[in-house]
Design a protein around this motif. Structure first.
Motif, PDB file in Angstrom:
ATOM      1  N   HIS A  50       0.848  -1.190   0.000  1.00 30.64           N
ATOM      2  CA  HIS A  50       0.000   0.000   0.000  1.00 30.64           C
ATOM      3  C   HIS A  50       0.884   1.240   0.000  1.00 30.64           C
ATOM      4  O   HIS A  50       1.872   1.312   0.720  1.00 30.64           O
ATOM      5  CB  HIS A  50      -0.899   0.019   1.237  1.00 30.64           C
ATOM      6  N   VAL A  51       0.505   2.208  -0.818  1.00 29.95           N
ATOM      7  CA  VAL A  51       1.192   3.494  -0.820  1.00 29.95           C
ATOM      8  C   VAL A  51       0.139   4.580  -1.001  1.00 29.95           C
ATOM      9  O   VAL A  51      -0.855   4.401  -1.712  1.00 29.95           O
ATOM     10  CB  VAL A  51       2.281   3.570  -1.932  1.00 29.95           C
ATOM     11  N   GLY A  52       0.310   5.678  -0.296  1.00 32.28           N
ATOM     12  CA  GLY A  52      -0.637   6.769  -0.386  1.00 32.28           C
ATOM     13  C   GLY A  52       0.066   8.102  -0.218  1.00 32.28           C
ATOM     14  O   GLY A  52       1.205   8.175   0.252  1.00 32.28           O
ATOM     15  N   TYR A  53      -0.622   9.158  -0.607  1.00 28.00           N
ATOM     16  CA  TYR A  53      -0.050  10.494  -0.503  1.00 28.00           C
ATOM     17  C   TYR A  53      -1.171  11.502  -0.261  1.00 28.00           C
ATOM     18  O   TYR A  53      -2.238  11.417  -0.873  1.00 28.00           O
ATOM     19  CB  TYR A  53       0.708  10.854  -1.793  1.00 28.00           C
ATOM     20  N   ARG A  54      -0.925  12.438   0.649  1.00 25.73           N
ATOM     21  CA  ARG A  54      -1.871  13.526   0.912  1.00 25.73           C
ATOM     22  C   ARG A  54      -1.244  14.826   0.438  1.00 25.73           C
ATOM     23  O   ARG A  54      -0.159  15.196   0.861  1.00 25.73           O
ATOM     24  CB  ARG A  54      -2.192  13.625   2.402  1.00 25.73           C
ATOM     25  N   LEU A  55      -1.962  15.519  -0.455  1.00 24.52           N
ATOM     26  CA  LEU A  55      -1.484  16.775  -1.016  1.00 24.52           C
ATOM     27  C   LEU A  55      -2.395  17.908  -0.549  1.00 24.52           C
ATOM     28  O   LEU A  55      -3.566  17.960  -0.938  1.00 24.52           O
ATOM     29  CB  LEU A  55      -1.498  16.696  -2.553  1.00 24.52           C
ATOM     30  N   PRO A  56      -1.890  18.803   0.291  1.00 27.52           N
ATOM     31  CA  PRO A  56      -2.691  19.967   0.659  1.00 27.52           C
ATOM     32  C   PRO A  56      -2.763  20.948  -0.516  1.00 27.52           C
ATOM     33  O   PRO A  56      -1.758  21.221  -1.161  1.00 27.52           O
ATOM     34  CB  PRO A  56      -1.947  20.592   1.839  1.00 27.52           C
ATOM     35  N   ILE A  57      -3.973  21.426  -0.793  1.00 33.73           N
ATOM     36  CA  ILE A  57      -4.185  22.404  -1.864  1.00 33.73           C
ATOM     37  C   ILE A  57      -4.878  23.593  -1.208  1.00 33.73           C
ATOM     38  O   ILE A  57      -6.101  23.657  -1.154  1.00 33.73           O
ATOM     39  CB  ILE A  57      -5.051  21.824  -2.998  1.00 33.73           C
ATOM     40  N   GLY A  58      -4.090  24.503  -0.673  1.00 33.19           N
ATOM     41  CA  GLY A  58      -4.667  25.593   0.104  1.00 33.19           C
ATOM     42  C   GLY A  58      -5.322  25.010   1.343  1.00 33.19           C
ATOM     43  O   GLY A  58      -4.710  24.254   2.087  1.00 33.19           O
ATOM     44  N   GLN A  59      -6.588  25.319   1.553  1.00 33.26           N
ATOM     45  CA  GLN A  59      -7.318  24.775   2.701  1.00 33.26           C
ATOM     46  C   GLN A  59      -7.959  23.424   2.388  1.00 33.26           C
ATOM     47  O   GLN A  59      -8.519  22.777   3.267  1.00 33.26           O
ATOM     48  CB  GLN A  59      -8.387  25.760   3.151  1.00 33.26           C
ATOM     49  N   HIS A  60      -7.857  22.952   1.159  1.00 31.94           N
ATOM     50  CA  HIS A  60      -8.445  21.684   0.739  1.00 31.94           C
ATOM     51  C   HIS A  60      -7.378  20.584   0.750  1.00 31.94           C
ATOM     52  O   HIS A  60      -6.195  20.868   0.891  1.00 31.94           O
ATOM     53  CB  HIS A  60      -9.053  21.820  -0.662  1.00 31.94           C
ATOM     54  N   LYS A  61      -7.812  19.310   0.575  1.00 29.99           N
ATOM     55  CA  LYS A  61      -6.864  18.187   0.572  1.00 29.99           C
ATOM     56  C   LYS A  61      -7.206  17.201  -0.536  1.00 29.99           C
ATOM     57  O   LYS A  61      -8.375  16.934  -0.801  1.00 29.99           O
ATOM     58  CB  LYS A  61      -6.928  17.437   1.898  1.00 29.99           C
ATOM     59  N   THR A 111     -11.137  16.563  -0.412  1.00 34.11           N
ATOM     60  CA  THR A 111     -11.889  17.232   0.653  1.00 34.11           C
ATOM     61  C   THR A 111     -11.914  18.719   0.360  1.00 34.11           C
ATOM     62  O   THR A 111     -10.863  19.367   0.313  1.00 34.11           O
ATOM     63  CB  THR A 111     -11.240  16.972   2.029  1.00 34.11           C
ATOM     64  N   TYR A 112     -13.110  19.230   0.145  1.00 30.95           N
ATOM     65  CA  TYR A 112     -13.314  20.653  -0.120  1.00 30.95           C
ATOM     66  C   TYR A 112     -13.796  21.300   1.176  1.00 30.95           C
ATOM     67  O   TYR A 112     -14.878  20.994   1.669  1.00 30.95           O
ATOM     68  CB  TYR A 112     -14.352  20.849  -1.231  1.00 30.95           C
ATOM     69  N   THR A 113     -12.976  22.159   1.759  1.00 32.78           N
ATOM     70  CA  THR A 113     -13.318  22.811   3.018  1.00 32.78           C
ATOM     71  C   THR A 113     -14.261  23.977   2.752  1.00 32.78           C
ATOM     72  O   THR A 113     -13.885  24.934   2.082  1.00 32.78           O
ATOM     73  CB  THR A 113     -12.042  23.293   3.734  1.00 32.78           C
ATOM     74  N   MET A 114     -15.477  23.854   3.286  1.00 35.47           N
ATOM     75  CA  MET A 114     -16.483  24.902   3.088  1.00 35.47           C
ATOM     76  C   MET A 114     -16.404  25.963   4.189  1.00 35.47           C
ATOM     77  O   MET A 114     -16.680  27.132   3.946  1.00 35.47           O
ATOM     78  CB  MET A 114     -17.873  24.275   3.046  1.00 35.47           C
ATOM     79  N   SER A 115     -16.068  25.525   5.398  1.00 34.37           N
ATOM     80  CA  SER A 115     -15.910  26.432   6.539  1.00 34.37           C
ATOM     81  C   SER A 115     -15.011  25.759   7.556  1.00 34.37           C
ATOM     82  O   SER A 115     -14.504  24.654   7.321  1.00 34.37           O
ATOM     83  CB  SER A 115     -17.276  26.762   7.166  1.00 34.37           C
TER      84      SER A 115
END
Length: 94
Positions: A3-14, A40-44
């Protein structure tokens, strides 16, 4: 199991991406590979919107199917059949 995974922050979203591979070494050789992405789209501060897309690539007698949130959770109708899942979710933290 690999298993391999990666989390990329895009501003306040992921954006999360992952790849898993099950190398079945039994006589049936039922290998399964899965690919997935979750955005994940951060709405607030306490609310976000989630989009999850998963694909399971089943070989030989493998019958893995995605369940809740794209994790393993079911079986396909027939052996060797690939399966897909698309999920949309809204989360609010109280």
């Amino acid at each position: 199991l690999y298993h391999v995974g990666y989390r990329l922050p895009i501003g306040q979203h992921k954006l999360n991406v992952a790849y898993s591979y099950l190398d079945d070494r039994l006589g049936t050789n039922s290998d399964t590979a899965s690919y997935g992405a979750a955005f994940t789209y951060t709405m607030s501060k306490r609310t976000d919107l989630n989009f999850i897309l998963v694909h399971f690539n089943n070989k030989n007698l493998a019958q893995a199917a995605p369940g809740q949130a794209g994790m393993l959770g079911g079986v396909t109708a027939s052996a060797g059949t690939d399966s897909n899942s698309f999920t949309v979710g809204l989360r609010h933290r109280f």
